[in-house]
Design a protein around this motif. Sequence first.
Motif, PDB file in Angstrom:
ATOM      1  N   ALA A  97     -45.695   5.712  52.875  1.00 27.40           N
ATOM      2  CA  ALA A  97     -46.102   7.422  52.122  1.00 27.40           C
ATOM      3  C   ALA A  97     -46.711   7.014  51.008  1.00 27.40           C
ATOM      4  O   ALA A  97     -46.248   5.934  49.791  1.00 27.40           O
ATOM      5  CB  ALA A  97     -44.800   8.168  52.194  1.00 27.40           C
ATOM      6  N   VAL A  98     -47.495   7.690  50.227  1.00 26.89           N
ATOM      7  CA  VAL A  98     -48.290   8.537  48.728  1.00 26.89           C
ATOM      8  C   VAL A  98     -46.743   9.423  48.218  1.00 26.89           C
ATOM      9  O   VAL A  98     -46.805  10.317  49.452  1.00 26.89           O
ATOM     10  CB  VAL A  98     -49.194   9.749  48.619  1.00 26.89           C
ATOM     11  N   TYR A  99     -45.668   8.882  47.477  1.00 31.88           N
ATOM     12  CA  TYR A  99     -44.703   9.301  46.894  1.00 31.88           C
ATOM     13  C   TYR A  99     -44.897  10.516  45.538  1.00 31.88           C
ATOM     14  O   TYR A  99     -46.115  10.166  44.471  1.00 31.88           O
ATOM     15  CB  TYR A  99     -43.878   9.065  46.618  1.00 31.88           C
ATOM     16  N   TYR A 100     -45.144  11.930  45.788  1.00 34.31           N
ATOM     17  CA  TYR A 100     -45.245  12.567  44.301  1.00 34.31           C
ATOM     18  C   TYR A 100     -44.354  12.932  43.974  1.00 34.31           C
ATOM     19  O   TYR A 100     -42.714  13.362  44.491  1.00 34.31           O
ATOM     20  CB  TYR A 100     -46.528  14.092  44.921  1.00 34.31           C
ATOM     21  N   CYS A 101     -44.100  13.049  42.554  1.00 37.34           N
ATOM     22  CA  CYS A 101     -43.126  13.542  41.834  1.00 37.34           C
ATOM     23  C   CYS A 101     -43.367  15.171  41.339  1.00 37.34           C
ATOM     24  O   CYS A 101     -44.901  15.196  41.218  1.00 37.34           O
ATOM     25  CB  CYS A 101     -42.449  12.871  40.397  1.00 37.34           C
ATOM     26  N   ALA A 102     -42.473  15.924  41.286  1.00 37.99           N
ATOM     27  CA  ALA A 102     -42.999  17.649  41.292  1.00 37.99           C
ATOM     28  C   ALA A 102     -41.876  18.124  39.879  1.00 37.99           C
ATOM     29  O   ALA A 102     -40.481  17.674  40.469  1.00 37.99           O
ATOM     30  CB  ALA A 102     -42.641  18.146  42.282  1.00 37.99           C
ATOM     31  N   THR A 103     -42.166  19.179  39.350  1.00 39.62           N
ATOM     32  CA  THR A 103     -41.224  19.991  38.799  1.00 39.62           C
ATOM     33  C   THR A 103     -40.826  21.429  39.254  1.00 39.62           C
ATOM     34  O   THR A 103     -41.820  22.041  39.481  1.00 39.62           O
ATOM     35  CB  THR A 103     -42.190  19.543  37.287  1.00 39.62           C
ATOM     36  N   GLY A 104     -39.590  21.517  38.936  1.00 39.63           N
ATOM     37  CA  GLY A 104     -38.991  22.856  39.728  1.00 39.63           C
ATOM     38  C   GLY A 104     -39.578  24.412  39.139  1.00 39.63           C
ATOM     39  O   GLY A 104     -39.689  23.899  37.395  1.00 39.63           O
ATOM     40  N   ILE A 105     -39.796  25.465  39.523  1.00 41.71           N
ATOM     41  CA  ILE A 105     -40.136  26.268  38.390  1.00 41.71           C
ATOM     42  C   ILE A 105     -38.458  27.052  38.328  1.00 41.71           C
ATOM     43  O   ILE A 105     -39.010  27.815  37.230  1.00 41.71           O
ATOM     44  CB  ILE A 105     -40.373  27.847  39.557  1.00 41.71           C
ATOM     45  N   GLY A 106     -37.310  26.756  38.515  1.00 40.79           N
ATOM     46  CA  GLY A 106     -35.999  26.474  38.437  1.00 40.79           C
ATOM     47  C   GLY A 106     -35.102  25.638  37.411  1.00 40.79           C
ATOM     48  O   GLY A 106     -36.248  24.256  37.777  1.00 40.79           O
ATOM     49  N   GLY A 107     -34.030  25.497  37.506  1.00 39.21           N
ATOM     50  CA  GLY A 107     -33.280  24.046  36.958  1.00 39.21           C
ATOM     51  C   GLY A 107     -32.562  23.795  38.247  1.00 39.21           C
ATOM     52  O   GLY A 107     -32.007  23.009  37.929  1.00 39.21           O
ATOM     53  N   ASP A 108     -32.162  24.136  39.029  1.00 43.11           N
ATOM     54  CA  ASP A 108     -31.365  23.831  39.999  1.00 43.11           C
ATOM     55  C   ASP A 108     -32.487  23.375  41.285  1.00 43.11           C
ATOM     56  O   ASP A 108     -33.670  24.105  41.322  1.00 43.11           O
ATOM     57  CB  ASP A 108     -30.960  24.919  41.061  1.00 43.11           C
ATOM     58  N   ALA A 109     -32.147  21.926  41.891  1.00 41.22           N
ATOM     59  CA  ALA A 109     -33.288  21.104  42.531  1.00 41.22           C
ATOM     60  C   ALA A 109     -33.199  21.750  44.199  1.00 41.22           C
ATOM     61  O   ALA A 109     -31.855  22.436  44.515  1.00 41.22           O
ATOM     62  CB  ALA A 109     -32.335  19.622  42.584  1.00 41.22           C
ATOM     63  N   VAL A 110     -33.744  22.058  44.746  1.00 41.22           N
ATOM     64  CA  VAL A 110     -33.893  22.949  46.242  1.00 41.22           C
ATOM     65  C   VAL A 110     -34.835  21.850  46.934  1.00 41.22           C
ATOM     66  O   VAL A 110     -35.819  21.245  46.358  1.00 41.22           O
ATOM     67  CB  VAL A 110     -34.616  24.369  46.336  1.00 41.22           C
ATOM     68  N   THR A 111     -34.866  22.165  47.915  1.00 46.28           N
ATOM     69  CA  THR A 111     -35.831  21.640  49.286  1.00 46.28           C
ATOM     70  C   THR A 111     -37.015  21.415  49.362  1.00 46.28           C
ATOM     71  O   THR A 111     -38.058  21.192  50.003  1.00 46.28           O
ATOM     72  CB  THR A 111     -34.799  21.161  50.779  1.00 46.28           C
ATOM     73  N   ILE A 112     -37.208  23.207  48.796  1.00 44.94           N
ATOM     74  CA  ILE A 112     -38.488  23.930  49.797  1.00 44.94           C
ATOM     75  C   ILE A 112     -39.742  23.894  48.318  1.00 44.94           C
ATOM     76  O   ILE A 112     -39.356  24.002  47.073  1.00 44.94           O
ATOM     77  CB  ILE A 112     -38.260  25.338  49.583  1.00 44.94           C
ATOM     78  N   ARG A 113     -40.451  23.236  49.322  1.00 43.95           N
ATOM     79  CA  ARG A 113     -42.430  22.437  48.233  1.00 43.95           C
ATOM     80  C   ARG A 113     -42.072  23.719  46.868  1.00 43.95           C
ATOM     81  O   ARG A 113     -42.912  23.627  46.184  1.00 43.95           O
ATOM     82  CB  ARG A 113     -43.197  22.120  48.966  1.00 43.95           C
ATOM     83  N   GLN A 114     -42.366  25.325  48.058  1.00 49.03           N
ATOM     84  CA  GLN A 114     -42.996  25.963  47.105  1.00 49.03           C
ATOM     85  C   GLN A 114     -42.242  26.660  46.043  1.00 49.03           C
ATOM     86  O   GLN A 114     -42.367  27.308  44.755  1.00 49.03           O
ATOM     87  CB  GLN A 114     -43.218  27.131  47.461  1.00 49.03           C
ATOM     88  N   SER A 115     -40.944  25.921  45.760  1.00 45.79           N
ATOM     89  CA  SER A 115     -39.618  25.948  44.261  1.00 45.79           C
ATOM     90  C   SER A 115     -40.311  25.117  43.797  1.00 45.79           C
ATOM     91  O   SER A 115     -39.750  24.889  42.395  1.00 45.79           O
ATOM     92  CB  SER A 115     -38.768  25.898  44.707  1.00 45.79           C
ATOM     93  N   TYR A 116     -41.684  24.098  43.596  1.00 47.38           N
ATOM     94  CA  TYR A 116     -42.188  23.509  42.385  1.00 47.38           C
ATOM     95  C   TYR A 116     -43.573  23.431  42.052  1.00 47.38           C
ATOM     96  O   TYR A 116     -44.245  24.109  43.273  1.00 47.38           O
ATOM     97  CB  TYR A 116     -42.009  21.761  43.137  1.00 47.38           C
TER      98      TYR A 116
END
Length: 123
Positions: free
Chosen positions: A91-110
């Motif tokens: 796959a193509v792998y993407y890194c993302a930074t979250g809106i907050g400090g807690d890691a969640v699985t929801i794409r919209q949180s990044y």
Amino acid sequence: VQLQASGGGLAQAGGSLRLSCEASGRTFSNHAMAWFRQSPGKEREFVAGVNWSGHNTYYADSVKGRFTISRDNAKNTVWLQMNTLKPEDTAVYYCATGIGGDAVTIRQSYDHWGQGTQVTVSS
């Protein structure tokens, strides 16, 4: 905010790769980080996440026990160590930074994403 991902490439099944993502533009240590991946014809899916401190990590069931996410806030960098690779990890792998400090699985949180790095696993 800029995220620069690197480390993708070609590996054989059972092999390993290590992805890196260096962030700039805002206080890295305030935000969760995550890796997502997307293969042709599929939705972008959560792979692994780490909270702001690095103490809490989360994994998709498909990679649990094989992948490890880690971060170094002093280096503004997050890594994804991928072991025992399978062809379905391609796959193509993407890194993302979250809106907050807690890691969640929801794409919209990044809210910021890297450019993506291709990982191809041959059988």
